[in-house]
Design an enzyme around this catalytic site. Structure first.
Site, PDB file in Angstrom:
ATOM      1  CB  CYS A 136     -50.403 -34.421  -6.278  1.00  0.00           C
ATOM      2  SG  CYS A 136     -50.617 -34.079  -4.514  1.00  0.00           S
ATOM      3  CD  GLU A 187     -48.689 -30.956  -4.367  1.00  0.00           C
ATOM      4  OE1 GLU A 187     -48.129 -31.699  -5.222  1.00  0.00           O
ATOM      5  OE2 GLU A 187     -49.904 -30.927  -4.198  1.00  0.00           O
TER       6      GLU A 187
END
Length: 472
Positions: A249, A215
């Site tokens: 993120c 990720e």
């Protein structure tokens, strides 16, 4: 940090855990639920200590943000898995391959999963993957970030209190320990962090053919269509851009707006920040930047952009400073007139800075996004169904959210993950269970072994049947 484990220490821990996993046999539903519920209890019992550690690591972190994003959301993920794991574990029947034969798919645990978690949400991005890892019947080794040392040390203490070391072990150490950790022969490895480090992790894992879930973030765009309400788009974008001071993120990395809306965008942004944060520097609800290095990096991005022609608009309320090194707080900024040669348009920002690009033709945003690496998420504001459909099918991103930002991350029924440069593999809910499970085909042959006999020599008497197949 002293007495850090070396590579041989890490290998010894993993060997012990693998032996224990094999000796214990597959974890039944009750044990899986127990591990998930103990994870929940660890967070509930110690939430205040965790919040205090998080704030100490950040210098200042909003208590509400910690409770919502790091703790409550994580508990929800773990409880969701506990409620559904018995159903997920069931063998999946398939169509019978032939008379008298049986076939199905068995849901088999992988073994020991490694998790390298980051600093921005240290609990969520450690126990979030564990919701799938434990549901799938695995055990895990966790390497939390050295950038949040108090939280990581507390996590190590708490895990040792709630779990047997062969169920879940925590490895503390700096980046060198993290590098060694990524070389271990796990049955699966999960890494959350930057694209640059993700490449090193994947390269190290490849030496042992360890499958990876990465990720990695990237530059997630916000597209504002001609028919969108600009004030709504600004408020919903800045809500997430200011959360954790943009250290997410999935945080919006830039906006693409019609040129005619630019003036109203600036007005709406100033008003929204003033209403949300009458003060920033002295406000405990506004989170600091995690470290001096990251603070300086963000200030340098501002300076580089200004030197190359960008117009900087500080959204600091009143006469407050745009940034303060002592508190490591940076006011939200809009950056107008940005160009591709600016560092801020090349790097993932991870802070409260928002570049704004304008466009005049409706096809420009899609072309711009497609000319760059695929983002972890894309956010589209607009009500025209045909234009929304065109954007959805014409761009590729880890997720797409329409008329909001980051909403998908808290929906347990949706997969969470990136694509291309923003990552690979997805978890959350049943998607996490599947990610950390081996879907093992099982076949029981019929008594006469018919499907085997067709492969047995001599073949002359079997040739007419296969020729008939091709001639039909």
């Amino acid at each position: 940090m002293t007495d850090q484990p070396n590579l041989e220490d890490l290998r010894a821990i993993l060997r012990t855990m693998k032996r224990a996993h094999l000796c214990a046999g597959p974890a039944d539903a009750r044990l899986r639920q127990d591990r998930l519920q103990r994870s929940v209890q660890l967070i509930r019992d110690n939430y205040q200590a965790i919040i205090d550690a998080l704030s100490a690591d950040f210098g200042n972190r909003s208590t509400y943000q910690s409770m919502v994003a790091d703790l409550a959301t994580t508990i929800k993920m773990l409880e969701h898995s506990a409620a559904h794991v018995e159903q997920w574990m069931q063998a999946e029947p398939v169509e019978s391959p032939g008379p008298g034969m049986q076939a199905w798919i068995e849901q088999q645990p992988l073994g020991v999963v490694g998790i390298i978690s980051p600093w921005n949400f240290p609990i969520n991005l450690a126990f979030g993957p564990l919701a799938g890892v434990f549901a799938a019947g695995n055990t895990a080794m966790l390497k939390p970030s050295e950038l949040t040392p108090r939280t990581s040390e507390l996590l190590g203490e708490l895990v040792a209190r709630y779990f047997d070391p062969n169920e879940l072990s925590v490895v503390l150490g700096d980046a060198r320990v993290g590098q060694a950790f990524s070389t271990l022969a796990f049955d699966h490895l999960v890494f959350t962090g930057s694209t640059t480090v993700g490449k090193h992790v994947m390269r190290a894992a490849a030496e042992n053919l360890v499958p990876v879930t990465l990720e990695l973030g990237g530059k997630s765009p916000v597209v504002v269509a001609e028919d969108a309400d600009i004030r709504t788009a600004v408020e919903r974008t800045l809500t997430i851009k200011l959360f954790n001071a943009g250290q997410i993120c999935l945080s919006p990395d830039y906006m693409l707006v019609p040129r005619k809306h630019l003036e109203l965008l600036v007005i709406a942004a100033k008003q929204f920040v003033a209403d949300s944060f009458p003060s920033l520097l002295r406000n405990p609800e506004y989170t600091s930047i995690i470290s001096q290095r990251h603070f300086e990096r963000l200030v340098d991005l501002l300076k580089d952009a200004e030197q190359k022609g960008a117009t900087l608009i500080s959204l600091a309320p009143g006469s407050e400073l745009a940034f303060d090194a002592q508190s490591r707080k940076i006011a939200p900024h809009l950056l107008l007139d940005v160009t591709e040669d600016m560092d801020i348009m090349q790097e993932e920002i991870f802070g409260p800075l928002l570049p704004v690009r304008t466009y005049t033709h409706a096809d420009e945003p899609m072309a711009y996004i497609n000319a760059h690496p695929r983002p972890l998420a894309a956010y589209y504001f607009g009500d025209d169904a045909a234009q929304r459909r065109s954007f959805m099918t014409g761009t590729t991103s880890g997720a797409l959210v329409i008329n909001d930002v980051m909403t998908h991350a808290s929906i347990d029924s949706l997969p969470f993950g990136g694509v291309g440069a923003s990552g690979m593999g997805a978890y959350h809910g049943v998607h996490g269970f599947r990610r950390f499970t081996h879907a093992k085909p099982v076949v029981v042959q019929s008594e006469d072994g018919a499907s085997n006999l067709r492969l047995r020599a001599p073949y002359a008497d079997k040739l007419p049947a296969i020729e008939a197949f091709f001639n039909n």
